[in-house]
Design a protein around this motif. Structure first.
Motif, short mmCIF file in Angstrom:
data_model
loop_
_atom_site.label_atom_id
_atom_site.label_comp_id
_atom_site.label_asym_id
_atom_site.label_seq_id
_atom_site.Cartn_x
_atom_site.Cartn_y
_atom_site.Cartn_z
N PRO A 118 0.81 -9.48 5.92
CA PRO A 118 1.98 -9.77 5.08
C PRO A 118 1.73 -10.96 4.16
O PRO A 118 1.20 -11.98 4.60
N TYR B 130 10.65 -2.12 -0.27
CA TYR B 130 10.31 -2.58 1.08
C TYR B 130 9.80 -4.02 1.10
O TYR B 130 9.23 -4.47 2.09
N THR B 131 10.04 -4.75 -0.01
CA THR B 131 9.57 -6.13 -0.10
C THR B 131 10.06 -6.97 1.08
O THR B 131 11.25 -6.98 1.39
N TYR C 112 18.39 7.11 2.35
CA TYR C 112 18.25 8.57 2.27
C TYR C 112 17.91 9.09 3.66
O TYR C 112 17.03 8.57 4.34
N THR D 67 2.30 3.05 -5.77
CA THR D 67 2.04 2.15 -6.90
C THR D 67 0.78 1.33 -6.66
O THR D 67 -0.14 1.31 -7.49
N ASN E 10 9.21 9.95 2.12
CA ASN E 10 10.16 10.54 1.17
C ASN E 10 10.24 12.06 1.29
O ASN E 10 9.65 12.65 2.20
N ALA F 184 1.37 -0.86 7.49
CA ALA F 184 0.34 0.17 7.42
C ALA F 184 0.50 0.95 6.12
O ALA F 184 1.58 0.98 5.54
N ALA G 277 0.84 -1.21 0.00
CA ALA G 277 0.00 0.00 0.00
C ALA G 277 0.87 1.25 0.00
O ALA G 277 0.92 1.99 0.98
N ALA H 230 3.44 -4.67 -5.62
CA ALA H 230 3.82 -3.26 -5.49
C ALA H 230 4.59 -3.04 -4.19
O ALA H 230 4.37 -2.07 -3.47
N THR H 231 5.47 -3.98 -3.91
CA THR H 231 6.20 -3.93 -2.63
C THR H 231 7.57 -3.26 -2.76
O THR H 231 8.20 -2.90 -1.77
C1 LIG Z 1 13.91 8.88 2.02
C2 LIG Z 1 13.35 8.82 0.63
C3 LIG Z 1 13.22 9.98 -0.11
C4 LIG Z 1 12.63 9.95 -1.37
N1 LIG Z 1 12.33 11.13 -1.99
C5 LIG Z 1 11.53 11.11 -3.10
C6 LIG Z 1 11.05 12.32 -3.65
O1 LIG Z 1 11.29 13.41 -3.15
N2 LIG Z 1 10.29 12.24 -4.77
C7 LIG Z 1 9.96 11.05 -5.33
O2 LIG Z 1 9.27 11.05 -6.35
N3 LIG Z 1 10.38 9.88 -4.80
C8 LIG Z 1 11.14 9.89 -3.69
N4 LIG Z 1 11.52 8.72 -3.12
C9 LIG Z 1 11.12 7.44 -3.75
C10 LIG Z 1 9.68 7.08 -3.43
O3 LIG Z 1 9.37 7.32 -2.09
C11 LIG Z 1 9.47 5.59 -3.75
O4 LIG Z 1 9.96 5.32 -5.03
C12 LIG Z 1 7.99 5.25 -3.70
O5 LIG Z 1 7.47 5.55 -2.43
C13 LIG Z 1 7.78 3.78 -4.02
O6 LIG Z 1 6.40 3.55 -3.90
P1 LIG Z 1 5.84 2.08 -3.98
O7 LIG Z 1 4.38 2.17 -3.79
O8 LIG Z 1 6.31 1.45 -5.23
O9 LIG Z 1 6.54 1.31 -2.78
P2 LIG Z 1 6.45 1.59 -1.21
O10 LIG Z 1 5.91 2.92 -0.89
O11 LIG Z 1 7.80 1.28 -0.65
O12 LIG Z 1 5.38 0.54 -0.71
C14 LIG Z 1 5.63 -0.82 -0.64
C15 LIG Z 1 4.72 -1.39 0.45
O13 LIG Z 1 4.75 -2.80 0.36
C16 LIG Z 1 4.64 -3.32 1.68
N5 LIG Z 1 5.12 -4.71 1.68
C17 LIG Z 1 6.39 -5.16 1.57
N6 LIG Z 1 6.43 -6.51 1.62
C18 LIG Z 1 5.14 -6.92 1.76
C19 LIG Z 1 4.54 -8.21 1.87
N7 LIG Z 1 5.26 -9.34 1.87
N8 LIG Z 1 3.19 -8.27 2.01
C20 LIG Z 1 2.43 -7.14 2.01
N9 LIG Z 1 2.97 -5.90 1.91
C21 LIG Z 1 4.31 -5.79 1.79
C22 LIG Z 1 5.50 -2.38 2.49
O14 LIG Z 1 5.19 -2.44 3.86
C23 LIG Z 1 5.18 -1.04 1.86
O15 LIG Z 1 4.16 -0.36 2.52
C24 LIG Z 1 12.21 8.71 -1.91
C25 LIG Z 1 12.38 7.53 -1.18
C26 LIG Z 1 12.92 7.58 0.08
C27 LIG Z 1 13.03 6.32 0.86
#
Ligand SMILES: Cc1cc2nc3c(=O)[nH]c(=O)nc-3n(C[C@H](O)[C@H](O)[C@H](O)COP(=O)(O)OP(=O)(O)OC[C@H]3O[C@@H](n4cnc5c(N)ncnc54)[C@H](O)[C@@H]3O)c2cc1C
Length: 465
Positions: free
Chosen positions: A242, A274-275, A291, A74, A105, A96, A71, A270-271
């Motif tokens: 999870p 943080y997978t 970061y 993506t 971020n 969460a 969540a 979409a993990t």
């Molecule tokens: C400190 C920091 C600064 C950044 N700054 C920027 C910025 O300024 N601008 C920008 O565009 N991007 C920035 N990024 C990048 C951006 O935050 C990430 O690329 C983006 O949040 C990824 O989104 P996502 O939904 O793909 O994954 P995430 O937001 O990482 O979500 C993945 C989710 O999957 C869950 N998960 C993992 N494994 C399992 C499982 N087995 N079962 C169920 N759930 C699971 C996790 O708990 C998590 O909630 C930054 C990243 C960081 C860390």
């Protein structure tokens, strides 16, 4: 306090409520420790969002059209768009909403990858490179249109972001980016001299690229707003759920979490960075870069008001870049690539003091209030990856620190692909997962971190100006 785990989760002042037939626990998100004096290891963004819905864990078997794992931007963008199209969707989240990169971020809503557009064409070929550049160029508009449509209080600014050249090499880079972007009709402007000083709020930057498509958000406000919008459209979200396994059964996918399963025609993984768990290889397709961020107390007064007066997000052209932005209360936020793990707190406080004195030397004395860390998935070419490891399963990874727009855009692209069965909605070819595994991932992260540590130490010791 364990410095290795800077969590974004706080569950305080909880009360029970109802959302869309879903029992939820509401939290005001104010950290219990907020009265503690001094620098807190706590993600600022959570403290600025009230009344965040909490969703219960999966407690029964489900059958849906699409099961989404994770969540963040993506997963929730995919859930929102699929639910808008009328699909039956559920999102399984290990912890969460916003627990991954999405809640912690910098909040820069940028258009494009870190790589320049011409470099994307070199890596991907002209046709795919241009397609990706166009899709990402339109992505800030997509983010802001969702915010508007669902009335999300994302604490956003839409005044553009600044790529600030810190030296002659950086100035040359800004000029090249300007040429490449204007050739594509993008609304960018090179700021120099007094106008540059005014926008950046520092005389240390003499040239900056203003990208007018971009802006900033409180990322936790945006991601929790996306979750609400998805549930308003009928999507179900399960937190503390999870995923441990995906298996196939009679032409459908079965997603396992503890004793319960979700059966679906399609699954979106979409993990990202943080997978958790060994049920997928996608985390082996990138290496980790961390970061660090630090936020001041709210600042006001003539000197403070001159820093980023138009509330642009910004970052400089250093090897270990410094990001600089303000929040809705006027805090100054500094950030940089690098990990706090195993370092004394003073290490990054010294770094932050150095950066602040370098760029904003006239700022009256103030306190740093919050510090936190996060990790993102990095690839050598700075380009994200999309996979279709089996028919009906989609995944996107390695946004290389640019995920607000990228995640929102790929979530919608996956929804469009699932609805219409047309791969061309995804503006990047699917790679073969087995061919994309990165070797020596641990070493790559270690070497990157070692280089960054030396750079930050050099800055604090004034060896690096
Ligand atoms: C400190 C920091 C600064 C950044 N700054 C920027 C910025 O300024 N601008 C920008 O565009 N991007 C920035 N990024 C990048 C951006 O935050 C990430 O690329 C983006 O949040 C990824 O989104 P996502 O939904 O793909 O994954 P995430 O937001 O990482 O979500 C993945 C989710 O999957 C869950 N998960 C993992 N494994 C399992 C499982 N087995 N079962 C169920 N759930 C699971 C996790 O708990 C998590 O909630 C930054 C990243 C960081 C860390």
């Amino acid at each position: 306090m364990n410095r290795d785990k800077l969590s974004v989760s706080t569950y305080t002042e909880a009360q029970h409520g109802q959302i869309q037939g879903h029992e939820v626990v509401r939290s005001t998100s104010r950290p219990a420790s907020s009265l503690t004096l001094g620098l807190q290891r706590q993600c600022l963004w959570q403290t600025l969002v009230d009344d965040v819905p909490r969703y219960l864990a999966l407690a029964q078997d489900e059958k849906v059209d699409v099961c989404i794992i994770g969540a963040g931007f993506t997963g929730l963008s995919a859930a929102l768009h699929l639910a808008e199209y009328g699909k039956k969707v559920c999102v399984l989240e290990a912890h969460a909403v916003g627990e991954g990169g999405s809640g912690r971020n910098v909040g820069l809503v940028n258009a494009g990858t870190w790589a320049r557009p011409d470099d994307l064409n070199t890596y991907l070929g002209d046709e795919v490179g241009e397609k990706l550049t166009t899709a990402l160029g339109q992505a800030p508009k997509l983010v802001f249109s969702i915010i508007d449509k669902y009335n999300i209080d994302a604490q956003d600014t839409r005044t553009g972001n600044l790529h600030m050249a810190h030296n002659a090499t950086g100035e040359a880079d800004v000029d090249i980016r300007y040429q490449q972007l204007t050739r594509r009709g993008v609304p960018v402007e090179v700021l120099t001299g007094a106008k540059c000083h005014e926008y950046c709020g520092t005389t240390k930057i003499n040239k900056a690229l203003l990208d007018k498509r971009a802006g900033t958000v409180n990322p936790y406000a945006y991601v929790t707003g996306l979750a609400k919008a998805a549930t308003q459209n009928g999507a179900k979200i399960y937190e503390k759920t999870p995923v441990q396994q995906i298996s196939g059964q009679q032409g459908q996918w079965v997603v396992h979490s503890g004793e319960h399963t979700v059966t679906a025609d399609n699954v979106i993984i979409a993990t990202n960075a943080y997978t958790e768990g060994e049920w997928t290889d996608i985390k082996k397709t990138f290496y980790f870069v961390e970061y660090y961020q630090i936020a001041s107390e709210p600042l006001s007064g003539a000197v403070a008001d001159r820093i980023l007066p138009y509330r642009n997000g910004s970052w400089d052209t250093r090897m270990a870049l410094s990001s600089i932005r303000r929040d809705k209360d006027g805090r100054l936020l500094l950030g940089t690539v690098g990990s706090a793990t195993g370092k004394p707190q003073q290490f990054f406080v010294s770094w932050a003091n150095h950066v602040q004195k370098h760029y904003f030397p006239d700022l009256p004395k103030f306190n740093w209030q919050y510090e936190w860390c996060g990790k993102f998935g990095f690839t050598k070419d700075h380009i994200m990856r999309v996979f279709e490891p089996a028919p009906g399963i989609l995944a996107a990874t390695a946004y290389n620190g640019r995920g607000i727009t990228t995640g929102t855009m790929f979530g919608k692209a996956f929804a469009d692909y699932i609805m219409q069965g047309d791969k061309t909605h995804v503006p990047l070819p699917f790679k073969n997962l087995d061919d994309s595994l990165v070797s020596l991932r641990g070493w790559r992260s270690w070497f990157t971190e070692a280089g960054l540590t030396l750079y930050h130490a050099g800055q604090s010791l004034k060896i690096i100006p």
